[in-house]
Each structure stands twice: as structure tokens, then as C-alpha cells.
Write a protein that holds these residues in place. Structure first.
Motif, short mmCIF file in Angstrom:
data_model
loop_
_atom_site.label_atom_id
_atom_site.label_comp_id
_atom_site.label_asym_id
_atom_site.label_seq_id
_atom_site.Cartn_x
_atom_site.Cartn_y
_atom_site.Cartn_z
N ALA A 523 0.86 -1.22 -0.10
CA ALA A 523 -0.08 -0.03 0.07
C ALA A 523 0.69 1.19 -0.06
O ALA A 523 0.36 2.58 0.12
CB ALA A 523 -0.87 0.10 1.16
N THR A 524 2.13 1.05 0.26
CA THR A 524 3.27 2.16 -0.05
C THR A 524 2.74 3.04 -1.33
O THR A 524 2.79 2.41 -2.42
CB THR A 524 4.49 2.07 -0.11
OG1 THR A 524 4.64 0.99 1.26
CG2 THR A 524 5.60 3.01 -0.23
N ARG A 525 2.80 4.22 -1.25
CA ARG A 525 2.26 5.19 -2.59
C ARG A 525 3.82 5.76 -3.16
O ARG A 525 4.65 6.11 -2.33
CB ARG A 525 1.49 6.37 -2.15
CG ARG A 525 0.19 6.00 -1.49
CD ARG A 525 -0.64 7.35 -1.45
NE ARG A 525 -1.02 7.73 -2.73
CZ ARG A 525 -1.92 7.40 -3.45
NH1 ARG A 525 -2.87 6.31 -3.37
NH2 ARG A 525 -2.15 7.95 -4.77
N VAL A 526 3.80 5.57 -4.27
CA VAL A 526 5.06 5.76 -5.02
C VAL A 526 4.73 6.86 -6.18
O VAL A 526 3.26 6.83 -6.62
CB VAL A 526 5.77 4.57 -5.73
CG1 VAL A 526 6.40 3.89 -4.39
CG2 VAL A 526 4.75 3.70 -6.51
N ASN A 527 5.62 7.23 -6.94
CA ASN A 527 5.54 7.86 -8.33
C ASN A 527 6.62 7.93 -9.03
O ASN A 527 7.81 7.42 -8.32
CB ASN A 527 4.97 9.61 -8.11
CG ASN A 527 5.89 10.31 -7.14
OD1 ASN A 527 7.05 10.53 -7.46
ND2 ASN A 527 5.45 10.78 -6.10
N ASP A 528 6.85 8.60 -10.16
CA ASP A 528 7.90 8.27 -11.01
C ASP A 528 8.91 9.15 -10.69
O ASP A 528 10.02 9.10 -11.16
CB ASP A 528 7.44 8.63 -12.38
CG ASP A 528 8.41 8.46 -13.51
OD1 ASP A 528 9.10 7.25 -13.36
OD2 ASP A 528 8.61 8.93 -14.48
N ASP A 529 8.65 10.25 -10.04
CA ASP A 529 9.69 11.30 -9.52
C ASP A 529 10.57 11.20 -8.12
O ASP A 529 11.49 11.77 -7.95
CB ASP A 529 9.22 12.62 -9.72
CG ASP A 529 8.73 12.97 -10.99
OD1 ASP A 529 9.51 12.67 -12.08
OD2 ASP A 529 7.61 13.66 -11.30
N GLY A 530 9.87 10.33 -7.36
CA GLY A 530 10.70 10.18 -6.23
C GLY A 530 9.93 9.23 -5.42
O GLY A 530 9.40 8.00 -5.91
N GLY A 531 9.64 9.62 -4.05
CA GLY A 531 9.01 8.51 -3.21
C GLY A 531 10.20 7.77 -2.27
O GLY A 531 11.41 8.28 -2.16
N ASN A 532 9.82 6.66 -1.65
CA ASN A 532 10.59 6.14 -0.65
C ASN A 532 10.95 4.62 -1.27
O ASN A 532 11.29 3.78 -0.77
CB ASN A 532 9.84 5.62 0.41
CG ASN A 532 8.39 5.37 0.45
OD1 ASN A 532 7.90 4.94 -0.78
ND2 ASN A 532 7.62 5.28 1.49
N VAL A 533 11.23 4.65 -2.77
CA VAL A 533 11.66 3.51 -3.37
C VAL A 533 12.95 4.07 -4.29
O VAL A 533 12.96 5.14 -4.73
CB VAL A 533 10.78 2.81 -4.05
CG1 VAL A 533 9.78 1.98 -2.92
CG2 VAL A 533 10.10 3.59 -5.23
#
Length: 630
Positions: A523-533
Motif C-alpha cells: 500500500a506504499t504510495r510511489v510516483n515516477d519522480d521520487g518517493g521511498n523506493v
């Protein structure tokens, strides 16, 4: 950060190329709402007709009051003709002329009942007129909103029909500006202007008819200044028109710069280009400011100029009308009503002139949107597309393929190759050799200039693009994740997949390994420009997405070029699972990732110069051998 492609962009026009044609085309988009539009027109005619009658009724009330006041001062028992003769006999010719034009009864005072009934009638007409105009505005808003919904749908559908070359030759922010800012500006312009235009035209016609019934002479004085107003409006509008085009062109450039800077913000910060980016922003922002100020200033002159010209006719009507009242050619109530009509006549002209800036701005945006809607589309799918059997083996063949992004500049020249079912074909070569172009042609992002590409013996140009692409899974060097959860991004590969299938794909791609270290898991939210991955973890997510899609063919384009060695091993393991029993194309600079390929193709200048296995190519001591030594 996407590099701008300004040299490849078509230079925008300095002014609207066809203002009248674009405006007509925009209005034609209201045709699907012709039923509501006709209702709006009828309501407008009814409301304005009732509103225009009002001043004439109020003029009648004024005549009743004035006749009563004068009649009360005259001796009772006289007829009007006798009262006029007595005035002339006394030498009071002016009063006699005034009296002759009045409907007066000597000795009778003000008929307040008649005055009250007249005022109530006027009030009732104004209330009904207001109700009709309100209904017209509500329905017109529905017409405009439905029209804009249809336009947005057309723009969205058009974007999906445009070839990839359209986006490759334009800045992304500039295209986004057309799809968002320009469409929104058209909506606001239509909402503000179409109602006013409709009301103004109907008002001018109705008022003109009422003025003619009162005094053709005064009507002529009022109308004679209209050409002067139109000339002034046209002169100013022609000067401001190109500034409105520049305003929206510069807005598109500014948006493109902002989108480009924010997308590559890390790169901008890393290379110390913050000051340069800010300077560029200020320059573009100043361009928007200068064009906007100039356009608004010039168009803002239209209202005051037309108002001044209208006041000239207003003064002339007041002077000539006063003389006509004094000579009995017109009643006091008549001139009062006519002066009101002059205001009503000039007001729409002034309003239309004042909102001309809004009209010009909207038409400038409409032309930009119409340019997008008129852009050349990709070749349509055949009416009856061919289909590859669902249990097809996955054989891919290129037959004498020629292709160039620009006429006269070939990128692929007479290329032929065969990928056997279930085999892995690696494509290597220097930058610009045409490796990624092969992928673009296989995916039908571009169409070949000549030759054929076949999947299991079926020419892909005879298939629908959806059918071609649904059989192919792609993992690119540049990862693409949308704003959502990790689970949603994987499920994007096959929306109807079950949760167990999504988890299984994630496990096969080694996503499950790091997901459990995150606080919210899948359920971790991500996007193409950053985030926590990390970048490597994003790549694994895209591989899981491809595994879930169960493609017949697989394309891996530099899938490991931007990750560390440990992540590269994980990606290689994941792609090995993904390639199992599938025909695969691998584009790679790292030769270590393609050693086990069934066949390696070495490309140079759009041609295959060598082919074979890793060991065979090394033994030849040719181009591939030289690449391993570089």
C-alpha cells in the motif's frame, strides 16, 4: 530531464491566422446542442422584447403625469383645439406648439389610477423579462458546458490518435498547455461572451425597431455614429490581436519550462543550474507579462472609445429631441423613452467592444486547440484487422525494412532478421545505430517506410495497434510509475488480475523482497519522480508489471543500465523468469547481460553487420569482439 526540441517545433504564428474562420468553427461546435440553443434564442427574444417595451410604457406614464399637470392649469370646458388657439392669440406660440403635441384635456388633472396601472404593467413586464433572461442564462450555461465536455473528449481522443512523432517534436509542457490552459480559456471565453453577444444582437435589433416607431430622425442620428464605433473597434482589435496570440504562445513556453524544470529538479540542483533556470523563468514570465499587458491595454481602450462615440449621439439626440418636444413633434414621454433607448442601443455595442479582448483571447486559444485537433494522425487500423492466433508461437520477422524519422535521413536501411519462437535476441551497437528504433517499429509507435514486420506470419500493419501491443511486454530504461500504490502499479499490467496473481508476479520480480521492509507494504504510495523506493526497486516494479501482463513477446530496453551491480543481478534473475518460453528482444550496452542470448545482433548505421552467439562473435574478432575490448 527531457531535452527541449525547439529546433524541430513549428514556429507559431504572430497573429491569429483566421480569426473569423476559427470563431465560426468554434460556434459550429454548439450545433449538437441545437435544441437547447434554439430554446435559449427564443427565451432571449422573449425576454428582450418585453424589456424593450418597458421604456415605451414608462414614457406613456410620463405623458399621463405631464398631461394631467398641464390640463389642470387650463380652463375646464375648453377643447384642446380651443386652448391651442387661445395660446396663439396671446402670442405664446411655443406653448401652443407644445400643447398641440399633447393628449391633454383642459380642466382634468392627473389620472393616478391610469398612472398606477401603467407602472404595474411595466413592473410586470420587467419581472417576466428578468425571469426569461435568467432561464436563458441557465440553459446557455448548460449548452456551453456540454460543448466543452465534448471538446475535452475530442482533445483526449485526438491525443491517443496522434503518432509518437507529434510528441517527439514538441515540448511536453507546451502540449499540456493546449490541452489544459487553452481549453479552460475557451470555456471561460464562451461563457462570458456568447451570452453577451446573443443578448446584445437581439437588444440592438429590438431597440432599433422601437426607436423607429418614435422618431426616424432621431434614430438616424443615433445610428450614424455606429460605423465610427466599428472602425475604432476594428483598428484597436487588429493591433491587440497578435498580442493575444503571443500571450498564449508564451504561456505555453512558460509551462513547458516549468514542467521541464520540475521534472528534472534533481538534475537542475545537482549541476548548479538553479540560477540559470530562474533566469530563464524570469525571461519567459516577462514575455507573458509584456504580451498580456499590451493585449489588455489595447483591448481595454475599446470600451472607453466606443462609450465616448456613443455619448456624442446621446448629446445630439438630447438637443434635437428637446427642440422636437418644444415644437410638438414628439411628446415628453416619447423623448424620455427614446433617450432610454439610446442608452440601451449604445450599451450592447460598448459591452461587445469591451469584451472583445476576451473574444480575441478565446479565439487565440481555440486556434491552438484546433491546430492540435487538425494535426496528422497515425495511420488508422484496417477496417477488418487480422488476428494472430491466441496460441501463436511468437515468431517475429523483419523483411527488408526501411525507415527514417525524417524524409531523406534513413535510420534503418534494408534490415532483415528473424526471431524464432521462444528465443532471446540481443541487439547491441553504438548510440544511434537504430536499436531503439527497431522496438518503436515493432510496437507500431512508428510505421515503416517500406518492408514488412510480421508476427507469426501476420503483417502487423494489418493488425490493430491494440492487438499488436497487447502481445508485447516492455521494460524500459526509464521507469514509469503513476501516483499510486505499489500494488496498483503492478496491477496496471493486467487490471483484472487477482491479488494472488499480483503477489506472485511481485515475488517473481523480487519486489516482494523489499516491499515488506516498507511501513505500508504494497500500500506504499510511489510516483515516477521520487518517493521511498530506489531506481532499481522501481525497475523491479515495472518488471513485475510486465510479468503480470503475460505477454507473448518481450522487449527489454536497457533495463539494467541505471542500477547497481547487486540490483542488476536481481533484475537479471527477474527478466530471466520473464523471458521463459517467450520470444524476447534485449537492447543493452552492458554485454554481460546478453551472454546467454540465443542470437546477438550487432547494428551499425541502421544495418545488421554481425549476428551469432556470444562465442561465435568473439571467435570472428569483428565488431562485437572490438566492443568487448572497449
Amino acid at each position: 530531464m527531457t531535452r527541449p526540441l525547439r529546433p524541430m517545433m513549428e514556429p507559431p504564428a504572430e497573429r491569429t491566422r483566421d480569426f473569423k474562420g476559427s470563431a465560426t468553427r468554434l460556434l459550429r461546435r454548439l450545433v449538437p446542442q441545437r435544441g437547447l440553443t434554439a430554446t435559449v434564442l427564443l427565451l432571449g427574444i422573449g425576454g428582450i422584447a418585453l424589456g424593450v417595451v418597458g421604456p415605451r410604457i414608462l414614457g406613456h406614464a410620463t405623458d399621463l403625469l405631464f398631461n394631467g399637470v398641464i390640463g389642470r392649469e387650463l380652463p375646464a370646458g375648453l377643447s384642446k383645439a380651443e386652448a391651442v388657439e387661445q395660446a396663439r392669440a396671446r402670442g405664446d406660440t411655443t406653448f401652443a406648439d407644445l400643447l398641440s403635441g399633447m393628449d391633454v384635456v383642459p380642466g382634468r388633472g392627473v389620472d393616478f389610477d391610469a398612472v398606477g396601472r401603467t407602472l404595474l404593467l411595466a413592473l410586470g413586464l420587467y419581472l417576466v423579462a428578468a425571469l426569461l433572461i435568467w432561464l436563458q442564462a441557465r440553459l446557455l450555461n448548460v449548452v456551453v458546458q456540454r460543448t466543452m465536455v465534448a471538446m475535452r473528449a475530442d482533445v483526449e481522443a485526438k491525443v491517443h490518435r496522434l503518432p509518437l512523432s507529434y510528441f517527439d517534436t514538441r515540448q511536453r509542457g507546451e502540449v499540456l498547455s493546449r490541452v489544459t490552459n487553452d481549453v479552460d480559456n475557451i470555456q471561460s471565453s464562451l461563457s462570458m461572451t456568447i451570452a453577451q453577444l446573443l443578448t446584445s444582437i437581439l437588444t440592438v435589433v429590438a431597440v432599433l425597431a422601437m426607436m423607429l416607431t418614435i422618431s426616424p430622425l432621431l434614430t438616424g442620428i443615433t445610428v450614424v455614429v455606429v460605423p465610427l464605433s466599428l472602425w475604432a473597434t476594428r483598428t484597436i482589435a487588429r493591433r491587440s490581436q497578435k498580442l493575444f496570440v503571443a500571450q498564449w504562445r508564451n504561456t505555453g513556453r512558460l509551462n513547458a519550462h516549468i514542467e521541464e524544470t520540475y521534472s528534472g529538479f534533481t538534475v537542475v540542483k545537482t549541476f548548479g543550474h538553479r540560477a540559470h533556470a530562474e533566469d530563464r523563468f524570469r525571461d519567459l514570465n516577462d514575455d507573458v507579462y509584456e504580451a498580456s499587458v499590451g493585449a489588455q491595454f489595447l483591448s481595454g481602450l475599446v470600451g472607453p472609445v466606443t462609450t465616448f462615440i456613443g455619448n456624442i449621439s446621446y448629446v445630439a439626440v438630447a438637443v434635437v429631441g428637446g427642440l422636437q418636444v418644444a415644437t410638438g413633434q414628439i411628446t415628453l414621454g416619447g423623448i424620455q423613452a427614446f433617450i432610454q433607448y439610446v442608452r440601451q442601443f449604445n450599451q450592447p455595442l460598448t459591452q461587445v467592444a469591451s469584451m472583445y479582448n476576451t473574444m480575441q483571447s478565446g479565439i487565440a486559444s481555440a486556434e491552438r486547440v484546433f491546430d492540435l485537433l487538425d494535426a496528422d494522425e497515425q495511420v488508422p487500423d484496417p477496417p477488418v484487422p487480422a488476428r494472430v492466433p491466441d496460441r501463436a508461437a511468437g515468431r517475429v520477422e523483419f523483411e527488408h525494412v526501411h525507415f527514417g524519422y525524417r524524409p531523406g535521413t534513413p535510420v534503418i536501411s534494408d534490415l532483415s532478421l528473424v526471431a524464432e519462437p521462444g528465443s532471446t535476441v540481443a541487439i547491441v551497437g553504438p548510440t544511434g545505430a537504430g536499436k531503439t528504433t527497431l522496438v518503436n517499429l515493432l510496437m507500431r509507435f512508428y510505421e515503416v517506410d517500406s518492408g514488412r514486420i510480421l508476427i507469426d506470419g501476420v503483417d502487423i500493419t494489418t493488425m490493430s495497434r491494440h492487438d499488436v501491443r497487447s502481445r508485447i511486454g516492455m521494460v524500459l530504461q526509464d521507469t514509469w510509475l503513476f501516483g499510486g500504490t505499489i500494488y496498483d502499479n503492478i496491477a496496471y499490467g493486467r487490471p483484472d488480475a487477482t491479488e494472488d496473481e499480483v503477489i506472485a508476479a511481485a515475488t517473481a520480480a523480487h519486489v516482494d523482497r523489499f516491499v515488506h521492509t516498507l511501513p505500508d507494504g504494497y500500500a506504499t504510495r510511489v510516483n515516477d519522480d521520487g518517493g521511498n523506493v530506489s531506481a532499481g526497486e522501481k525497475q523491479l516494479i515495472t518488471i513485475a508489471r510486465a510479468i503480470l501482463a503475460r505477454p507473448h513477446l518481450l522487449i527489454l530496453d536497457e533495463a539494467t543500465s541505471s542500477v547497481d551491480t547487486r540490483t542488476e543481478v536481481l533484475i537479471q534473475q527477474a527478466t530471466a523468469e520473464l523471458r521463459r518460453d517467450r520470444t524476447s528482444f534485449i537492447i543493452a550496452h552492458r554485454l554481460s547481460t546478453i551472454r546467454d542470448a540465443d542470437v546477438i545482433l550487432v547494428m551499425e548505421a541502421g544495418r545488421i553487420v554481425e549476428s551469432g552467439t556470444h562465442d561465435d562473435l568473439l571467435a570472428r574478432h569483428g565488431e562485437y569482439w572490438a566492443m568487448t575490448r572497449a
